[in-house]
Design an enzyme around this catalytic site. Structure first.
Site, mmCIF file in Angstrom:
data_model
loop_
_atom_site.group_PDB
_atom_site.id
_atom_site.type_symbol
_atom_site.label_atom_id
_atom_site.label_comp_id
_atom_site.label_asym_id
_atom_site.label_seq_id
_atom_site.Cartn_x
_atom_site.Cartn_y
_atom_site.Cartn_z
ATOM 1 N N PHE A 198 -11.699 -3.900 10.684
ATOM 2 C CA PHE A 198 -12.704 -3.719 9.625
ATOM 3 C C PHE A 198 -12.193 -4.320 8.323
ATOM 4 O O PHE A 198 -11.031 -4.608 8.185
ATOM 5 C CB PHE A 198 -13.082 -2.255 9.439
ATOM 6 C CG PHE A 198 -11.928 -1.332 9.117
ATOM 7 C CD1 PHE A 198 -11.565 -1.104 7.792
ATOM 8 C CD2 PHE A 198 -11.217 -0.678 10.116
ATOM 9 C CE1 PHE A 198 -10.523 -0.242 7.476
ATOM 10 C CE2 PHE A 198 -10.179 0.184 9.814
ATOM 11 C CZ PHE A 198 -9.821 0.402 8.502
ATOM 12 N N TYR A 206 0.777 -1.232 0.000
ATOM 13 C CA TYR A 206 0.000 0.000 0.000
ATOM 14 C C TYR A 206 0.813 1.288 0.000
ATOM 15 O O TYR A 206 0.257 2.364 -0.222
ATOM 16 C CB TYR A 206 -0.977 -0.035 1.173
ATOM 17 C CG TYR A 206 -2.040 -1.081 0.968
ATOM 18 C CD1 TYR A 206 -3.116 -0.854 0.115
ATOM 19 C CD2 TYR A 206 -1.943 -2.335 1.565
ATOM 20 C CE1 TYR A 206 -4.065 -1.830 -0.121
ATOM 21 C CE2 TYR A 206 -2.891 -3.320 1.344
ATOM 22 C CZ TYR A 206 -3.953 -3.061 0.500
ATOM 23 O OH TYR A 206 -4.892 -4.030 0.260
#
Length: 413
Positions: free
Chosen positions: A413, A127
């Site tokens: 999440f 990322y």
């Protein structure tokens, strides 16, 4: 011209969810998944923020975002895209599918006026190229409770503890969590439905341990803290050798927190306390008699990406006055590239484009890492990732960007 079929990105339709989610589970190599988990994931999925990558009728990629608000230094809850459920089928790697999904998700976040994007990275190396920086860390430990003792603060004995059903006590525990959210950067405002995730307790994931247990702390009849945990009985040649695994612990004051830690250290037949995903400045590290016998381990946790540099830097406060021109490099979100003057202090900040000479040069990735105050700009500069263009600018900005409390993102999440 290649005749290879083109992969197309499309917004997820509710009736496609089962196949989409199945592809995600397969890509992560997951074991058995309970029906409880499946239904919770379904209920929390925001289909209008979720993407499927389709090769004809085949779903070969998944991604999505949650509409979160995250606490930033100063206590403000700032809208953030919680990037999630990212996968690409092993049959379709290195075709630009991930890059195309990241492009759509960030464009969407910008269109929604979200200054930030956050994620938990299963593979951190991926990322950075999309501008995400490691912004929060976590501490895990395996504490030998037979040899490590606690020194608790005054008032601890006045705290009352009681067992409570984890689900029945959820409203009281959520009130404690909500009160703490503005006090620490990185904490997420819990949206309706998300409270179910913290008490999800499928038996297939207990690994022989007990069902989830909960103890709440009370002072003057008010709940001031809670701990959720599991126990697993074990026996060795010298007797009991059980393990307590902590899932969550939050407290509104030091005495309540210490009372909960002391309880966890003293459960009968248990000799080890496993602690996961705790903040790097967690109180237990200063209560224990011997840190070495706790085997602490530090690792990365939450990643932050500034979607709108000006709005994001203006949304937080700074622990010392700062007036600096930042030269920002951002190839993936070019609207952020250029020079920005940041002026701020503990009361607020302004960040606007400027034609003035830059004083610090860094990329969006470094800004993301430093944004919540857990990663020092000076440390990044020592690695060559931030360049000082005006003498003294680095020290001023590094102090200003810091946070009194370490940022923490415990909310999965």
């Amino acid at each position: 011209m290649s005749d290879e079929p083109r992969v197309e990105l499309r917004e997820l339709r509710p009736e496609q969810w089962d196949g989409w989610w199945g592809n995600l589970v397969r890509a992560f190599g997951a074991g058995p998944v309970s029906e409880e988990e499946r239904e919770l994931d379904r209920s929390l999925t925001e289909c209008d923020r979720s993407l499927g990558a389709w090769d004809g009728e085949l779903c070969v990629g998944t991604s999505g975002a949650f509409s979160f608000r995250i606490t930033v230094p100063g206590g403000a809850p700032v809208p953030a895209a919680g990037v999630t459920m990212v996968s690409v089928a092993a049959t379709h790697r290195r075709r630009g599918v991930l890059t195309a999904m990241m492009r759509r998700l960030l464009d969407d976040a910008r269109g929604r006026g979200e200054p930030l994007a956050v994620l938990l990275a299963s593979e951190p190396a991926i990322y950075g190229r999309f501008g995400y920086g490691a912004a929060t860390a976590k501490v895990s430990a395996e504490i030998d409770t037979g040899r490590v003792t606690l020194a608790v603060p005054p008032g601890t004995d006045a705290v009352r503890l009681r067992y409570a059903d984890p689900v029945a006590a959820l409203p009281e525990c959520e009130a404690v969590y909500a009160a703490l959210v503005p006090t620490r950067p990185g904490l997420l405002v819990r949206r309706p439905g998300w409270e179910r995730a913290v008490v999800l307790d499928p038996e297939i994931h207990r690994d022989g341990a007990s069902a989830l247990q909960c103890v709440v702390a009370e002072r003057d009849g008010e709940v001031t803290g809670y701990a959720r945990f599991r126990t697993k009985v074990g026996w060795g040649p010298s007797g009991h050798d059980g393990t307590v695994t902590l899932e969550d612990l939050d407290a509104l004051d030091p005495a309540s927190g210490a009372a909960l830690w002391r309880f966890l250290f003293g459960i009968d037949l248990m000799s080890k306390l496993v602690v996961r995903r705790r903040p790097v400045d967690d109180a237990w590290q200063h209560l224990v008699s011997d840190t070495r016998r706790c085997l602490p381990r530090l690792s990365d946790s939450g990643y932050v990406r500034l979607v709108d540099v000006g709005a994001a830097l203006a949304a937080r406060t700074y622990q010392a006055p700062v007036d600096v021109v930042l030269a920002v490099e951002d190839d993936f979100c070019p609207w952020n590239a250029g020079s920005w003057r940041l002026s701020g202090d503990a009361k607020g900040a302004v960040c606007e484009r400027t034609g003035d000479a830059p004083e610090l040069a860094l990329s969006a990735r470094e800004l993301g890492a430093a944004y919540l105050g857990g990663t020092s700009l000076a440390a990044l500069a020592s690695a060559g990732r931030v360049r000082e263009l005006r003498p003294g600018a680095l020290a001023e900005a590094s102090v200003a960007f810091g946070s009194v409390r370490a940022p923490w993102l415990p909310h999965g999440f």
